[in-house]
Design an enzyme around this catalytic site. Structure first.
Site, PDB file in Angstrom:
ATOM      1  N   GLY B 144       0.940  -1.133   0.001  1.00  0.00           N
ATOM      2  CA  GLY B 144       0.050  -0.063   0.039  1.00  0.00           C
ATOM      3  C   GLY B 144       0.804   1.191  -0.010  1.00  0.00           C
ATOM      4  O   GLY B 144       2.080   1.182   0.409  1.00  0.00           O
ATOM      5  N   CYS B 145       0.207   2.284  -0.341  1.00  0.00           N
ATOM      6  CA  CYS B 145       1.077   3.544  -0.577  1.00  0.00           C
ATOM      7  C   CYS B 145       1.533   4.063   0.877  1.00  0.00           C
ATOM      8  O   CYS B 145       2.775   4.302   1.020  1.00  0.00           O
ATOM      9  CB  CYS B 145       0.158   4.796  -1.215  1.00  0.00           C
ATOM     10  SG  CYS B 145      -1.502   5.005  -0.382  1.00  0.00           S
ATOM     11  N   PHE B 146       0.847   4.158   1.809  1.00  0.00           N
ATOM     12  CA  PHE B 146       1.056   4.483   3.133  1.00  0.00           C
ATOM     13  C   PHE B 146       2.141   3.530   3.629  1.00  0.00           C
ATOM     14  O   PHE B 146       2.998   4.181   4.465  1.00  0.00           O
ATOM     15  CB  PHE B 146      -0.145   4.524   4.122  1.00  0.00           C
ATOM     16  CG  PHE B 146      -1.003   5.808   3.989  1.00  0.00           C
ATOM     17  CD1 PHE B 146      -0.569   7.253   4.191  1.00  0.00           C
ATOM     18  CD2 PHE B 146      -2.225   5.775   3.943  1.00  0.00           C
ATOM     19  CE1 PHE B 146      -1.456   8.369   3.894  1.00  0.00           C
ATOM     20  CE2 PHE B 146      -3.221   6.461   3.362  1.00  0.00           C
ATOM     21  CZ  PHE B 146      -2.923   7.914   3.813  1.00  0.00           C
ATOM     22  N   THR B 147       1.882   2.378   3.606  1.00  0.00           N
ATOM     23  CA  THR B 147       2.801   1.279   4.115  1.00  0.00           C
ATOM     24  C   THR B 147       4.304   1.555   3.556  1.00  0.00           C
ATOM     25  O   THR B 147       5.089   1.297   4.335  1.00  0.00           O
ATOM     26  CB  THR B 147       2.301  -0.120   3.733  1.00  0.00           C
ATOM     27  OG1 THR B 147       2.251  -0.317   2.600  1.00  0.00           O
ATOM     28  CG2 THR B 147       0.792  -0.272   4.567  1.00  0.00           C
TER      29      THR B 147
END
Lengths: 347, 347, 347, 347
Positions: B144-147
């Site tokens: 994921g992008c945030f991760t």
């Protein structure tokens, strides 16, 4: 492979030349200069260009042995160093200031309020109009950002004697104002604002006049407007059509719109960086962001005989560094798209 | 050269895969699908990708004969097609949804409120941690992008047992919310606002936990915040240092800051897309915009034993499409930077 | 009616004091000073304040005969003029710099790197905590912008001994950086960026510590972050709850969230400018833009015992000029909302 | 005191009427309606309007007993309820849609592609032109947002027969597109973009024509452009001056500019909300944000006889709700500035 120097590389145009040239397949960037940043690695200024190994230098004109020199210096500064560069080196020179853009130096002196130094033969570096001259030239006056979007939005109409007058209302992103902070670029003055400036007095006006009036005696007005955008110039070209163009009835207008779209498509059909949109489609800044493309579209005519043509460019690419590289490609006989094969960045 | 298909190519991640893959030296994009845009040229949706000749198709899993398939489909949708793709084709598959990111499917089911279909062996596609597994895998769960921004900002500390707790406060651009308009993405709700959302319940939390808790039992909290930015995630990682790390005096803190910076540099020294800034330097979104880089910096410790580490990525590139291509490059044995040699776009 | 002077009225805080005081029913603005703009009508600087008849003056401390003096001067400058104003006039003085905010001047000297002049009795002008002292004071140290949003988001928890630690991650609009252009406020550096700065060293940290540690020995960390917003501060207060607060199960957490929301509502129930939102609701900058309100909400607890409290203020109003006027209203016995009865401006 | 109802109060115009009317000294807001939000407190939609006690209702035309009714309903919807309101109540009605703005209903039907219901006598509610008629009217067609900025920028020239043609290039903030999300208002489509739309076909064109052609046969063209701004319309009026106006020499132009500035000042000298700036000064959106003022300035003439006049308004205030309240004040004999004595919000 050619060696390239960039003089005055610490501004946005310099950064953009670097971003593009560092991935250019035919180029080695060997020298970048900035008097005020001498000895600093370029990433101290251009934080997005890490680990290139390049360091700003400070060099005299006679010390360059590059094949190509880009001068990203301010107007007035360029004409102080280019005569020396021209004489003491064999480099092809592409100047990004206004100093070598004018056929008639008195026009320059009137609008820039500066005495010009002695003339050197130069070519106005708009490939879509002057490609053949560019090929043969050693000194290019790379066009202004506004002028590129304006001229290309009007050139086919002027060439075909279709317009009496063009009123350009051009919205520019703030990067056009450069890397130095000022009241003009102070965030709270720009955000949620729309700021016209230098109305009737902007120095890109005579450039637009020079190129468009080569083909007809179309009248030119130009209004630049700062908008809360980082990059890009969207130009609305309000064209007053010649009286003999029929636009009274709806059918005439629809017919006319189609014809004009076709004229643009034909005129630019071999151009690698010009995209003509269908009648009604509106160019978008985000479609050309970071790329060397110009999108031209709209082509709507109203009951008063006003035609609206709209163009979108990235002011730092097609409006400056990208066009300069396109000129270099032409001058060097490279593929014209070399190093410029990037799509726009959307969103 | 490999042939590539993109399933679900009409969103921002699809557009970004296309922008990058269309210039990838080892790739031919042969199929792009979008059920709702079948038969439309891709430029009707992705206006920045003109004249590619590509047209959205609608295909069944068995009809793909590409070497590589990217599934840019929503979570839940991916797990409905990937088992078939896995079985009926020989393609290597890179899934950009959350469906194949978890070691323990019960974690997925708890956070996604969905029953998972049958398991297929997959690898969590974060090259900086799992490069060797990625090489050997046929199915990648792309992070994921945030991760991506969170894990890489904390991984060296977790590995070295230096942190008790990490509180991630992540500011994301609006492109992370996707191409479909909603109240969340309505301009007047975003502009001049800062909007935390899904506080304590965002689905990227268990991903961050999974990867960082492989190395230590660090506690993880995560708060996502929408800011008026188009692209990019800037993550502030507020780290509570382990008690045995000395930070009481100013000298201890300065010493510690230098040591931590060195740990990061050493840990990531061979990584092609990770740049560790000097202690005190702050990563910038505009330095990584449009590029696959992650910049990590700050490394300041305060009197209470809180260390601040900051990372910046482009959510659509290192946070999605670029990382997916990096994974493809690893899986195919290409140069890991192939097609990804772009600098950030600043300004 | 009282007469009011504003010293140093050419900045954003001065402009905001004027915007609000010019419509205050109990106030006549009789003097505005700005040394560098002496003799200019205020609209040459504050273009939104046309036709007031006010002109910037330059006066010595002894020349003021107003009832109320606001000093909107920088830190360091305030302490040079306020002792004189205090002695030579009878005015009540509200200082908007950091010079009179600290109980312990050595804290000021440590964080501001300045020697303080002789002490004068002053009160920290946060009405929600110090209203009774404000009533009786002649000199108010008006709180910093970040501190107002931070302290009010944490005060009930500190008072009730519920928190071990608060980690403030505060996102501020650019008007907080003032009216003078700088690299920090240059549009292309702010737009599409998120810029943490002065991490662990910002001068508002000791203010927050001073006020919150009156009630408990909660640990305080503070990170300020510039976001592309004109006005407003959204503070995310990541609270680590005391160990004896139960948060292990989902039921415990939901119960706890409700209880904490009630504590806030009770604590602020008579406050004219504090709005506590329901558990789960997120404060919005646009709801308080241009107004003196603070909205506080969220109150979510995660499995690690981290509680998130979020506050939103307008940095120039509740964070500066509005709060100063609220203090004046209290000192003068006016209705506390006089001149401040404006709703937020959304969108 | 008068009682006021707002029909269709859940949009931005409704919110803005509420923001202003809730502080109006002569008004009690007694009813607000919204069919789709019936029974919800207004703060569920208008988060900035907390604790007013107002709740959305759903009422039939015959059920209103207010003195004043604002209809903030879409075009087409207004003409379905206003005949009933007109007949069944004694209220003065101010309609904010396009339904009652036209002298000639066939113009409405041509541009709105709708059959109009039976005529009711109405007045075009632009006080600067029609104040006397407004005083005597029971039904006001409140002007469109673009038209207010356009007409007032051109009215003195049309009245004095100075212009042959006006080309309006109007830049509007996104709040003008309303509260409902759409592709048009999707943040990534607006941010860093400049989006012309409905070129030659926007429905505000015939309104501008109607009012400006009352005085002369000036030709009108109009291009609306969405810019990344929340509120405000900045209109560039490119005026082609009549042939008999001298503009050939620099002296003639300077003389002309001064004369035109004076004509504007004289024409608007008693207007409470019109501010004419000095020749050369450019209006700013932030100077009028949140206020009912219109600033008009620039007045530069170029060598081709093009005069540029620029106006700035807040589209939701002088362009909608504020002007509606100004009309109410006139109709009710209140001080015209009652409830509207707010300065612009800058920054």
């Amino acid at each position: 492979m050619v060696n390239v120097a960039i003089i005055g590389a610490s501004g946005y145009t310099g950064g953009e030349l670097l971003r593009l040239l560092l991935n250019h397949p035919e180029v080695e960037v060997s020298t970048v200069t900035s008097r005020s940043n001498e000895s600093k690695p370029i990433e101290t200024i251009h934080h997005h260009l890490q680990d290139t190994g390049l360091v700003f230098e400070n060099k005299e004109p006679g010390e360059f042995d590059e094949d190509i020199i880009f001068t990203a210096t301010p107007h007035g500064a360029s004409m102080k160093i280019i005569p020396d560069l021209y004489e003491k080196t064999d480099a092809k020179i592409i100047d990004l200031s206004g100093d070598y853009r004018f056929d008639d130096y008195s026009v320059y002196e009137k609008w820039y309020h500066l005495k010009h130094t002695e003339p050197i033969p130069s070519v106005y570096g708009l490939p879509e109009i002057n490609r053949e001259e560019i090929k043969k030239s050693r000194l290019i006056g790379n066009p202004g950002c506004f002028t590129t979007g304006a001229i290309l939005s009007g050139y086919p109409l002027s060439k075909h004697q279709l317009a009496d007058r063009m009123i350009f209302d051009s919205k520019t992103g703030v990067s056009g104002a450069g890397i130095s902070p000022s009241e003009t670029t102070h965030y709270p003055n720009i955000a949620d604002n729309v700021n016209p400036y230098k109305v009737t007095t902007h120095r890109h006006t005579p450039e637009i006049q020079q190129e468009l009036q080569r083909f007809s005696d179309v009248k030119i007005s130009f209004t630049p407007i700062l908008v809360p955008v980082e990059r890009g110039i969207l130009t609305t070209n309000h064209v007053l059509l010649s009286d003999d163009v029929g636009y009274e009835t709806k059918e005439e207008r629809e017919d006319l719109q189609g014809k004009i779209t076709e004229i643009y498509k034909k005129e630019y059909k071999d151009e690698p960086f010009v995209k003509i949109l269908e009648n009604g489609e509106i160019p978008r800044l985000s479609s050309v962001r970071g790329s060397n493309y110009i999108h031209i579209g709209c082509f709507e005519v109203d009951e008063t005989g006003q035609l609206v043509v709209i163009s979108a460019i990235d002011n730092l690419v097609k409006g400056a560094a990208g066009q300069a590289i396109q000129n270099m490609n032409i001058m060097c006989g490279f593929d014209e798209k070399a190093g410029l094969n990037l799509y726009g960045l959307h969103p």
